[in-house]
Write a protein that holds these residues in place. Structure first.
Motif, PDB file in Angstrom:
ATOM      1  N   LEU A 197     -15.919 -19.084  10.467  1.00 40.46           N
ATOM      2  CA  LEU A 197     -15.363 -18.499  11.693  1.00 40.46           C
ATOM      3  C   LEU A 197     -15.799 -19.265  12.942  1.00 40.46           C
ATOM      4  O   LEU A 197     -15.375 -18.944  14.054  1.00 40.46           O
ATOM      5  N   GLY A 198     -16.661 -20.254  12.764  1.00 39.72           N
ATOM      6  CA  GLY A 198     -17.144 -21.048  13.889  1.00 39.72           C
ATOM      7  C   GLY A 198     -18.474 -20.568  14.426  1.00 39.72           C
ATOM      8  O   GLY A 198     -18.970 -21.084  15.438  1.00 39.72           O
ATOM      9  N   LEU A 199     -19.073 -19.591  13.748  1.00 37.01           N
ATOM     10  CA  LEU A 199     -20.361 -19.047  14.179  1.00 37.01           C
ATOM     11  C   LEU A 199     -21.491 -19.800  13.472  1.00 37.01           C
ATOM     12  O   LEU A 199     -21.378 -20.136  12.296  1.00 37.01           O
ATOM     13  N   THR A 200     -22.584 -20.043  14.179  1.00 35.45           N
ATOM     14  CA  THR A 200     -23.690 -20.796  13.597  1.00 35.45           C
ATOM     15  C   THR A 200     -24.894 -19.889  13.373  1.00 35.45           C
ATOM     16  O   THR A 200     -25.231 -19.057  14.218  1.00 35.45           O
ATOM     17  N   PRO A 201     -25.595 -20.042  12.257  1.00 33.94           N
ATOM     18  CA  PRO A 201     -26.811 -19.260  12.009  1.00 33.94           C
ATOM     19  C   PRO A 201     -27.888 -19.590  13.034  1.00 33.94           C
ATOM     20  O   PRO A 201     -28.010 -20.734  13.479  1.00 33.94           O
ATOM     21  N   PHE A 202     -28.663 -18.575  13.404  1.00 40.28           N
ATOM     22  CA  PHE A 202     -29.733 -18.801  14.376  1.00 40.28           C
ATOM     23  C   PHE A 202     -30.928 -19.494  13.740  1.00 40.28           C
ATOM     24  O   PHE A 202     -31.516 -20.399  14.323  1.00 40.28           O
ATOM     25  N   ALA A 203     -31.316 -19.081  12.549  1.00 45.64           N
ATOM     26  CA  ALA A 203     -32.504 -19.636  11.901  1.00 45.64           C
ATOM     27  C   ALA A 203     -32.213 -21.010  11.308  1.00 45.64           C
ATOM     28  O   ALA A 203     -31.081 -21.323  10.929  1.00 45.64           O
ATOM     29  N   LYS A 204     -33.261 -21.821  11.235  1.00 43.42           N
ATOM     30  CA  LYS A 204     -33.134 -23.145  10.629  1.00 43.42           C
ATOM     31  C   LYS A 204     -32.849 -23.000   9.131  1.00 43.42           C
ATOM     32  O   LYS A 204     -33.221 -22.005   8.506  1.00 43.42           O
ATOM     33  N   PRO A 205     -32.183 -23.994   8.529  1.00 43.47           N
ATOM     34  CA  PRO A 205     -31.775 -23.873   7.119  1.00 43.47           C
ATOM     35  C   PRO A 205     -32.903 -23.520   6.157  1.00 43.47           C
ATOM     36  O   PRO A 205     -32.696 -22.758   5.218  1.00 43.47           O
ATOM     37  N   ASP A 206     -34.116 -24.081   6.375  1.00 43.75           N
ATOM     38  CA  ASP A 206     -35.211 -23.826   5.438  1.00 43.75           C
ATOM     39  C   ASP A 206     -35.926 -22.508   5.701  1.00 43.75           C
ATOM     40  O   ASP A 206     -36.915 -22.184   5.030  1.00 43.75           O
ATOM     41  N   ALA A 207     -35.432 -21.742   6.680  1.00 47.96           N
ATOM     42  CA  ALA A 207     -36.101 -20.486   7.033  1.00 47.96           C
ATOM     43  C   ALA A 207     -35.142 -19.307   7.074  1.00 47.96           C
ATOM     44  O   ALA A 207     -35.526 -18.216   7.503  1.00 47.96           O
ATOM     45  N   ARG A 208     -33.916 -19.495   6.637  1.00 43.60           N
ATOM     46  CA  ARG A 208     -32.914 -18.436   6.766  1.00 43.60           C
ATOM     47  C   ARG A 208     -33.162 -17.296   5.785  1.00 43.60           C
ATOM     48  O   ARG A 208     -33.417 -17.504   4.610  1.00 43.60           O
ATOM     49  N   SER A 209     -33.039 -16.097   6.318  1.00 44.78           N
ATOM     50  CA  SER A 209     -33.270 -14.891   5.538  1.00 44.78           C
ATOM     51  C   SER A 209     -32.056 -14.524   4.700  1.00 44.78           C
ATOM     52  O   SER A 209     -30.910 -14.742   5.117  1.00 44.78           O
ATOM     53  N   ASN A 210     -32.316 -13.950   3.527  1.00 42.39           N
ATOM     54  CA  ASN A 210     -31.249 -13.365   2.719  1.00 42.39           C
ATOM     55  C   ASN A 210     -31.052 -11.892   3.038  1.00 42.39           C
ATOM     56  O   ASN A 210     -30.149 -11.259   2.481  1.00 42.39           O
ATOM     57  N   MET A 211     -31.894 -11.339   3.928  1.00 45.91           N
ATOM     58  CA  MET A 211     -31.842  -9.920   4.266  1.00 45.91           C
ATOM     59  C   MET A 211     -31.154  -9.676   5.607  1.00 45.91           C
ATOM     60  O   MET A 211     -30.405  -8.719   5.771  1.00 45.91           O
TER      61      MET A 211
ATOM     62  N   VAL B 149     -26.814  -9.130  11.226  1.00 43.36           N
ATOM     63  CA  VAL B 149     -26.172  -8.331  10.180  1.00 43.36           C
ATOM     64  C   VAL B 149     -27.198  -8.061   9.085  1.00 43.36           C
ATOM     65  O   VAL B 149     -27.817  -8.990   8.563  1.00 43.36           O
ATOM     66  N   GLY B 150     -27.381  -6.795   8.727  1.00 45.85           N
ATOM     67  CA  GLY B 150     -28.262  -6.461   7.616  1.00 45.85           C
ATOM     68  C   GLY B 150     -27.529  -6.683   6.304  1.00 45.85           C
ATOM     69  O   GLY B 150     -26.440  -6.142   6.087  1.00 45.85           O
ATOM     70  N   SER B 151     -28.098  -7.504   5.432  1.00 50.01           N
ATOM     71  CA  SER B 151     -27.498  -7.789   4.133  1.00 50.01           C
ATOM     72  C   SER B 151     -28.508  -7.399   3.064  1.00 50.01           C
ATOM     73  O   SER B 151     -29.099  -8.246   2.390  1.00 50.01           O
ATOM     74  N   MET B 152     -28.720  -6.094   2.915  1.00 49.01           N
ATOM     75  CA  MET B 152     -29.777  -5.647   2.008  1.00 49.01           C
ATOM     76  C   MET B 152     -29.488  -4.258   1.462  1.00 49.01           C
ATOM     77  O   MET B 152     -28.594  -3.563   1.935  1.00 49.01           O
ATOM     78  N   GLY B 153     -30.265  -3.894   0.460  1.00 46.82           N
ATOM     79  CA  GLY B 153     -30.118  -2.575  -0.129  1.00 46.82           C
ATOM     80  C   GLY B 153     -29.013  -2.567  -1.156  1.00 46.82           C
ATOM     81  O   GLY B 153     -29.066  -3.269  -2.164  1.00 46.82           O
ATOM     82  N   GLU B 154     -27.962  -1.778  -0.914  1.00 50.14           N
ATOM     83  CA  GLU B 154     -26.852  -1.710  -1.873  1.00 50.14           C
ATOM     84  C   GLU B 154     -25.732  -2.687  -1.525  1.00 50.14           C
ATOM     85  O   GLU B 154     -24.611  -2.563  -2.018  1.00 50.14           O
ATOM     86  N   VAL B 155     -26.018  -3.670  -0.669  1.00 52.97           N
ATOM     87  CA  VAL B 155     -25.005  -4.623  -0.230  1.00 52.97           C
ATOM     88  C   VAL B 155     -24.303  -5.269  -1.426  1.00 52.97           C
ATOM     89  O   VAL B 155     -24.930  -5.614  -2.434  1.00 52.97           O
ATOM     90  N   GLY B 156     -22.991  -5.408  -1.301  1.00 55.76           N
ATOM     91  CA  GLY B 156     -22.203  -6.016  -2.367  1.00 55.76           C
ATOM     92  C   GLY B 156     -20.926  -6.614  -1.807  1.00 55.76           C
ATOM     93  O   GLY B 156     -20.771  -6.789  -0.591  1.00 55.76           O
TER      94      GLY B 156
END
Length: 376
Positions: free
Chosen positions: A276-290, A331-338
């Motif tokens: 969508l043209g949006l960039t992650p805030f965290a650096k690639p080696d530190a990005r959260s899965n949550m 965005v929270g990506s955790m718990g029952e996320v699917g």
């Protein structure tokens, strides 16, 4: 889709319909003992478990007030709101927080911790916020920090409030002396229960050096559990039933499968949002899965954007903290996320962006869906 509290499955909510029982009864002892044993499995530990009726902050505070005394040195990486709060708490309690600073979205190099121990021979503890909720940043060398603390004779404390149950954290294998989390994040239960695991070494210290506090005095919890399988104070009974059900769901899925699901959903979020043209805030080696933290594009007003998501699409996400307010969304990506949560969120974000006049790539949802195929 907040970074917490997260969506709670119906069977977990329904568990709270059980009758309120006497917390000094055999029924409660059976309930409490079963929760402790299930929590040990999720933590992957044989250590003692204390269940506090608090938010995650209460458990974090317990890790400080039961361990840190006046003048004690504690090393801590600081790269966001919650690691800053923890460092400040150590200082306010009379300890000396040795801050290893890094810009938000990054983690300090591991060798900075080695240097800190070389310069300070009397370090008592190494604290680490495993997953910095404010920036979507995860420390990917927690195992090495555990080895370092063990080698130097220091206690290792993991603030795992927003990650345990969704990413790798074998407490015993990583030499974690105190691990704290909270029910309302990756464990997908209602807020209000905060488990704490305590190693034998840390437990012995706490029993011999109890803090000048009542409610968060872990020595009292050890005593009541060992003597009665009870808590020293009245717990949040309905939440205990819900938490037990949530733990059952975690164990039924299996930790390996659960961690894999969170990783796949995070990959789909990062891929779809990037399309969508949006960039992650965290650096690639530190990005959260949550927590997926993303930079705003020019023309995207935080209040309008999140307001549209909420009012028009019934999707709730979080904004930024402090200096990041108005600059990122989370965005929270955790718990029952699917699959459903990921696709509905990305399509809603794309629609809200279009409504704000920001052009988007119509293929973004397909990009995310390709990643989600790994779920099977």
């Amino acid at each position: 889709m907040l970074p917490g509290p997260t969506n709670v499955p119906n069977r977990v909510m329904n568990a709270m319909l059980a009758p309120v029982i006497n917390h000094r009864s055999d029924d409660f002892r059976t309930l409490y003992k079963s929760i402790v044993e299930k929590t040990q499995k999720v933590f992957q530990t044989s250590n003692d478990i204390v269940l506090l009726t608090t938010s995650g902050t209460g458990a974090v505070e317990a890790s400080v007030v039961n361990l840190i005394k006046k003048g004690d040195k504690a090393v801590i990486p600081v790269n966001g709101e919650f690691s800053t709060r923890l460092a400040d708490l150590i200082d306010s309690w009379g300890g000396q927080a040795i801050r290893i600073n890094a810009p938000p979205g990054e983690n300090p190099p591991y060798d900075k911790f080695e240097e800190a121990f070389d310069k300070n021979k009397d370090i008592k503890a190494l604290y680490a916020v495993y997953n910095e909720t404010s920036t979507g940043t995860t420390i990917r060398y927690m195992d090495k920090l555990g080895q370092l603390a063990s080698r130097k004779g220091a206690y290792f404390i993991a603030d795992a409030v927003s990650i345990l149950g969704g990413d790798e954290l074998p407490v015993d294998k990583w030499n974690v002396d105190i691990c704290v989390t909270a029910s309302q994040k990756a464990l997908a239960a209602p807020p209000g229960v905060s488990p704490v695991s305590v190693s034998k070494r840390a437990k012995k210290y706490m029993q011999e050096n109890p803090p000048p506090t009542q409610y968060l005095n872990l020595k009292r919890y050890f005593k009541y559990y060992e003597e009665h399988f009870e808590t020293p104070f009245t717990p949040a009974l309905p939440l205990y039933y819900a938490f037990r059900e949530a733990l059952d769901m975690v164990l039924e899925e299996g930790m390996e499968n659960r961690i894999r699901r969170h990783r796949i959903c995070a990959d789909a979020f990062y891929a779809g949002l990037s399309a969508l043209g949006l960039t992650p805030f965290a650096k690639p080696d530190a990005r959260s899965n949550m927590i997926i933290a993303v930079n705003y594009l020019p023309g995207m007003d935080d209040k309008k954007f999140r307001g549209l998501l909420s009012s028009e699409f019934k999707v709730l996400i979080a904004g930024g903290f402090g200096d990041l307010k108005g600059k990122v969304f989370r965005v929270g990506s955790m718990g029952e996320v699917g699959r459903y949560h990921v696709m509905r969120t990305i399509s809603s974000i794309a629609s809200a962006m279009n409504m704000l006049g920001v052009k988007t790539n119509p293929e973004a949802t397909s990009v995310a869906m390709d990643k989600l195929k790994a779920l099977g």
